[in-house]
Each structure stands twice: as structure tokens, then as C-alpha cells.
Design an enzyme around this catalytic site. Structure first.
Site, PDB file in Angstrom:
ATOM      1  N   HIS A  20       0.806  -1.283  -0.028  1.00 46.83           N
ATOM      2  CA  HIS A  20       0.025   0.018  -0.079  1.00 46.83           C
ATOM      3  C   HIS A  20       1.022   1.195   0.029  1.00 46.83           C
ATOM      4  O   HIS A  20       1.825   1.159   0.706  1.00 46.83           O
ATOM      5  CB  HIS A  20      -0.786  -0.083   1.296  1.00 46.83           C
ATOM      6  CG  HIS A  20      -2.126   0.964   1.148  1.00 46.83           C
ATOM      7  ND1 HIS A  20      -2.105   2.245   1.333  1.00 46.83           N
ATOM      8  CD2 HIS A  20      -3.430   0.791   0.819  1.00 46.83           C
ATOM      9  CE1 HIS A  20      -3.027   2.741   1.177  1.00 46.83           C
ATOM     10  NE2 HIS A  20      -3.926   1.839   0.961  1.00 46.83           N
ATOM     11  N   HIS A  21       0.501   2.148  -0.802  1.00 49.56           N
ATOM     12  CA  HIS A  21       1.217   3.412  -0.877  1.00 49.56           C
ATOM     13  C   HIS A  21       1.654   4.142   0.366  1.00 49.56           C
ATOM     14  O   HIS A  21       2.416   5.061   0.643  1.00 49.56           O
ATOM     15  CB  HIS A  21       0.918   4.442  -2.054  1.00 49.56           C
ATOM     16  CG  HIS A  21       1.776   5.059  -2.789  1.00 49.56           C
ATOM     17  ND1 HIS A  21       2.726   5.820  -2.073  1.00 49.56           N
ATOM     18  CD2 HIS A  21       1.974   5.350  -4.106  1.00 49.56           C
ATOM     19  CE1 HIS A  21       3.242   6.448  -2.992  1.00 49.56           C
ATOM     20  NE2 HIS A  21       3.061   6.095  -4.364  1.00 49.56           N
ATOM     21  N   SER A  22       0.592   4.055   1.340  1.00 44.96           N
ATOM     22  CA  SER A  22       0.829   4.669   2.617  1.00 44.96           C
ATOM     23  C   SER A  22       2.097   4.310   3.520  1.00 44.96           C
ATOM     24  O   SER A  22       2.362   4.891   4.191  1.00 44.96           O
ATOM     25  CB  SER A  22      -0.657   4.314   3.510  1.00 44.96           C
ATOM     26  OG  SER A  22      -0.533   3.090   3.734  1.00 44.96           O
TER      27      SER A  22
END
Length: 487
Positions: A159-161
């Protein structure tokens, strides 16, 4: 560049025995919170080509001793109810590698007959799968079959987070060793060489006048770019619909990831001949390739010229501080304000779709655009604006602002510098590194990733919109060749 701290993420001195020796909590960053919104749910897919078949026990041991020492990769996102307005935070958890190391059961006939296509199909399939938020938000897919360029591959989906491309590249380098001497410390990433020409000594009055003029130019360009940003984020300014622009709902459709190896030496040859930067050359190649593709597909007059805009991801950390790997593991309270995660701003960067008899004109235009954008604080303001909006109006309003940025421009563009020496990852020589993303409301994402003496061009495309993605790759390769010959 924004005055952020150095990246402190080394994983070199851990024995690999036992769990991490700290309890760790941290709020999810504002940009990370944006990537949790349904219409901005963005994921990174990074394919690492290997020069040898996968030794699964060695891979698991290496992950246990390195990646699982990084707090983000052994933490969950949970809501912090102690605040007046609940917000997500990272909380450490126990990680089982069996949940994260995935060895798919693929058809051996397909992987032997059309190995490259089989890998593309598999990567496209995982772009449609949700990620389990009850465990740390990453997976490592083991694709243990030979392709045209590698003996096997690893595909990291996260996930890009968790972090941006610069964070991921630094972590990858921290987990690897130089092939020349694997017993030494991790290699370092190259830093940008100074490209400014030596300026003659000026009298104090002239120096002060030059400073005043440059400051005024910076202020003027920043104001102009800010107005353009506000107009785009509010949907007043939109790119026209073209065959390059994504259509409604593209963020929810599967993506196909295709890549092509380009010669870094060819790019540097053009750079030296035209006295510009590697990024300037890549901007020119991109403009030339998109122009070739557009006019071939549409059959429109070559005299026509249109302008499409991209969102160029800009790392806001210090250079070279970004790639400094510290001698001890990052621990809460001991990182001295180190910034891992998402420290990205964006520039709204135009690409001209036009036909030039002199192919070097594409590079000249790219150089002109890049120099103009460097004289602006646009990327810092775009990074800070959703944070400000979030504080005043909430995360939904900030997410809408970002969503409009992606929707009202045509493509996303990124260029990440990688190691200049051969890496060994857990005993496996690294042949190439090919990162990309999916989940954004754009039909075309372009990534350039340098490694050793090559540049990996990676396209993430909406397959319904770009069924001929390999033809577009050919346009990039041919454009670089022609520009190199012209130089």
C-alpha cells in the site's frame, strides 16, 4: 527542496533472532491518509528481476533479518480513538511470513511457452485484488520461472501509505549488498552531480541585484503555478479528452504493467551533447514517444500540436541526505525527525504532442520546461496544500483535491535514481528493478528507474485503453535511438 531530515533506515546490524526490540506507534501521515480513501487507494508494485532461481529458505531468512526490522512492515493501521477526531495510526504487530510471501501456483505450460506474457498476466491479476488490512500492508510474490531478462523475479506489492518510491528504493538498497563484495556494508545510491556552471565573481551590487531578480522570478513563477494548481484541483482547468487520457472509473479497472530496458549510456550521450540533465533527456524522449504514438493512432495532421499535462512526482527530502543509510536501526524517538514514508510533492508538467523535423527539439523543449519548473515552489505547495485543507475541512475534502489533480491531467510521470553497481539481494543477483503504481485515476503512468548502466521504462496502462502497450514501448525505444543518432 524542502528542508526535511535524512532518511535513517538501516537494517544491517541485526542478527535475525527474535522480534524487534521496541514497541512502536506513529500516526499515519497526512498523505498516507489520503491514499486510504476509496477513490485514491493507491498501491506500489515493484518487480525485481533476479539472475538466479529463487532460494526460498534464503529469501525468508533475509526478510526476517531485514524487512521485518522496519517498523512500517510489521505494523497495522488502526484507528486512534483517543483523539477527538479519530485518525489512523501505525501499531506494531506480530508478522507471519506465511501471510506475506506468496508463491503462486501458475500453469507451467504458460510460464515456459510465453513466460513474459505469463508474468504480465499475473501482475495484472493482482492489481484487481484487495489487500487484507488486518495484517501489515505488503506482499512479496515469488515468480520462480525464467523470462527473457531474468532467471526469476520477486514482485513486491504494498500500500502506498507505507512509503513512496524514494523510501522504497532506499530500503531495497539497505537490504541488499554489492555483488563485488557481499560482506561489506550496503551500497549507496548516487547523488545528483552539480550541474551549475561556475559563475564569475560579481561586485556586491551586481550580486545583490541578481539575487533580487532571481527571488522575484521565483515568486512570480510560484504564483502562476499556484493559480494553475488551484484551477486544476477545482476542475476549472482540465486536459482535453485524447486517446492518452483516462476515462471515468479508470482507477478501479485492472492495470497491465509492461517494461522495456533502455541504455543509460545513450541517455548520457545525449545529455553531454546537449549540455542538459538526464531528466531533461527523458522528458524529451517521453514527448517524442507520445507524439509518435498519438499521430500514428489518430492519423491526424502532423502540423497539429496539443499540450497534455502530467503530474511529476518530486522527492522533497534532502539530496544526498535522502539516501544516507544510518549505522543503527531506525527506532522511535531516536530518528532525530527522520522522514520516511511519503514525502512527495507534485509538479504539473506539460508535454507537447507535436511533430518536429529536428528530433533534438523535443529535448530542448523538455530542458526549457524543467528549468522553468525548477524556478518555482510548486511542488512544496502542492505537498502542503492537502495537509492544510485536511486540517480545516477534513480528509474527504483533501482527497477530493488530490483526486481532481489526477483526473484533470493526462498522465503520471516519475524518475527514480537507483544504484550504479550490481546488487545481491539475499544471495540473488539483481538484474533489474521495475517499480510502478496502480489505483490512480489516470490511464497511463510512466516510471523511469535507473540501475547500473540501464534505465527501466515501466508503463502502467488501462488495458482497455492501451491494448497495444508494447507498441508504445517500441515508440519510446525508437525515440531514444533517433534522438541519440541526431545528437
Amino acid at each position: 527542496m524542502a528542508p526535511t531530515q535524512e532518511l535513517a533506515i538501516d537494517v544491517t546490524n541485526y542478527s535475525g533472532e527474535g522480534p524487534p526490540a521496541w514497541e512502536w506507534e506513529e500516526p499515519v501521515s497526512p498523505v498516507g491518509r489520503l491514499f486510504l480513501e476509496p477513490h485514491l487507494r493507491c498501491y506500489v508494485v515493484c518487480v525485481i528481476g533476479l539472475g538466479a532461481p529463487v532460494d526460498l529458505p534464503a529469501l525468508r531468512d533475509g526478510l526476517q533479518a531485514t524487512l521485518l526490522r522496519h517498523p512500517r512492515f510489521c505494523s497495522l493501521q488502526v484507528m486512534d480513538e483517543s483523539r477527538k477526531a479519530s485518525r489512523p495510526k501505525w501499531v506494531q504487530t506480530t508478522v507471519s511470513l506465511d501471510d506475506h510471501v506468496i508463491v503462486p501456483d501458475l500453469n507451467p505450460t504458460a510460464t515456459s511457452a510465453e513466460a513474459d506474457r505469463a508474468m504480465e498476466d499475473y501482475l495484472s491479476s493482482i492489481s484487481t485484488l484487495p489487500m487484507d488490512h488486518s495484517r501489515p500492508l505488503w506482499e512479496l510474490h515469488v515468480l520462480d520461472f525464467p523470462t527473457t531478462e531474468a532467471a526469476a523475479a520477486l514482485a513486491l506489492r504494498m500500500h502506498h501509505s507505507l512509503g513512496d518510491g524514494a523510501s522504497l528504493m532506499s530500503l531495497l538498497v539497505a537490504c541488499a549488498r554489492p555483488a563485488a563484495d557481499p560482506t561489506t556494508a550496503p551500497p549507496t545510491l548516487p547523488t545528483a552531480a552539480a550541474t551549475r556552471r561556475a559563475m564569475p565573481t560579481r561586485p556586491p551590487v551586481s550580486a545583490m541585484l541578481a539575487w533580487v531578480i532571481s527571488t522575484l522570478v521565483l515568486a512570480w513563477h510560484t504564483v502562476v503555478d499556484l493559480v494553475c494548481f488551484v484551477a486544476t484541483a477545482s476542475s476549472i482547468l482540465r486536459d482535453p479528452p485524447t486517446l492518452l487520457k483516462g476515462t471515468e472509473g479508470v482507477e478501479f479497472r485492472p492495470k497491465r504493467f509492461v517494461n522495456r530496458t533502455l541504455s543509460l549510456d545513450d541517455v548520457k550521450y545525449v545529455k553531454n551533447a546537449m549540455n542538459c540533465t538526464v531528466n531533461d533527456v527523458l522528458l524529451g524522449v517521453t514527448s517524442a514517444a507520445l507524439s509518435r504514438y498519438y499521430f500514428r493512432k489518430t492519423g491526424e495532421s502532423v502540423e497539429k500540436s496539443i499540450k497534455v499535462r502530467s503530474l511529476l512526482a518530486v522527492n522533497l527530502r534532502k539530496t544526498p541526505g535522502l539516501h544516507t543509510l544510518q549505522a543503527s536501526m531506525m527506532e522511535p524517538g531516536k530518528a532525530d525527525g527522520a522522514k520516511w514514508g511519503n514525502q512527495l510533492g507534485y509538479m504539473i508538467l506539460p508535454f507537447h504532442i507535436s511533430k518536429h523535423d529536428d528530433l533534438l527539439e523535443y529535448v530542448r523543449e523538455g530542458t526549457k520546461v524543467a528549468r522553468r519548473k525548477k524556478s518555482s515552489m510548486e511542488s512544496v505547495l502542492i505537498y502542503k496544500s492537502p495537509v492544510t485543507v485536511m486540517k480545516i475541512f477534513g480528509v474527504k475534502a483533501a482527497a477530493s483535491l488530490y483526486y481532481n489533480l489526477f483526473t484533470n491531467t493526462t498522465l503520471v510521470y516519475s524518475n527514480v535514481v537507483g544504484p550504479s553497481e550490481l546488487l545481491v539481494l539475499y544471495g540473488h543477483p539483481v538484474v533489474y528493478i521495475a517499480p510502478s503504481v496502480y489505483g490512480l485515476s489516470t490511464g497511463l503512468t510512466i516510471h523511469y528507474q535507473s540501475y547500473m548502466n540501464i534505465i527501466k521504462l515501466v508503463l502502467a496502462v488501462d488495458e482497455a485503453q492501451f491494448p497495444d502497450a508494447h507498441d508504445l514501448l517500441d515508440d519510446f525505444a525508437q525515440s531514444l535511438k533517433l534522438i541519440r543518432d541526431a545528437a
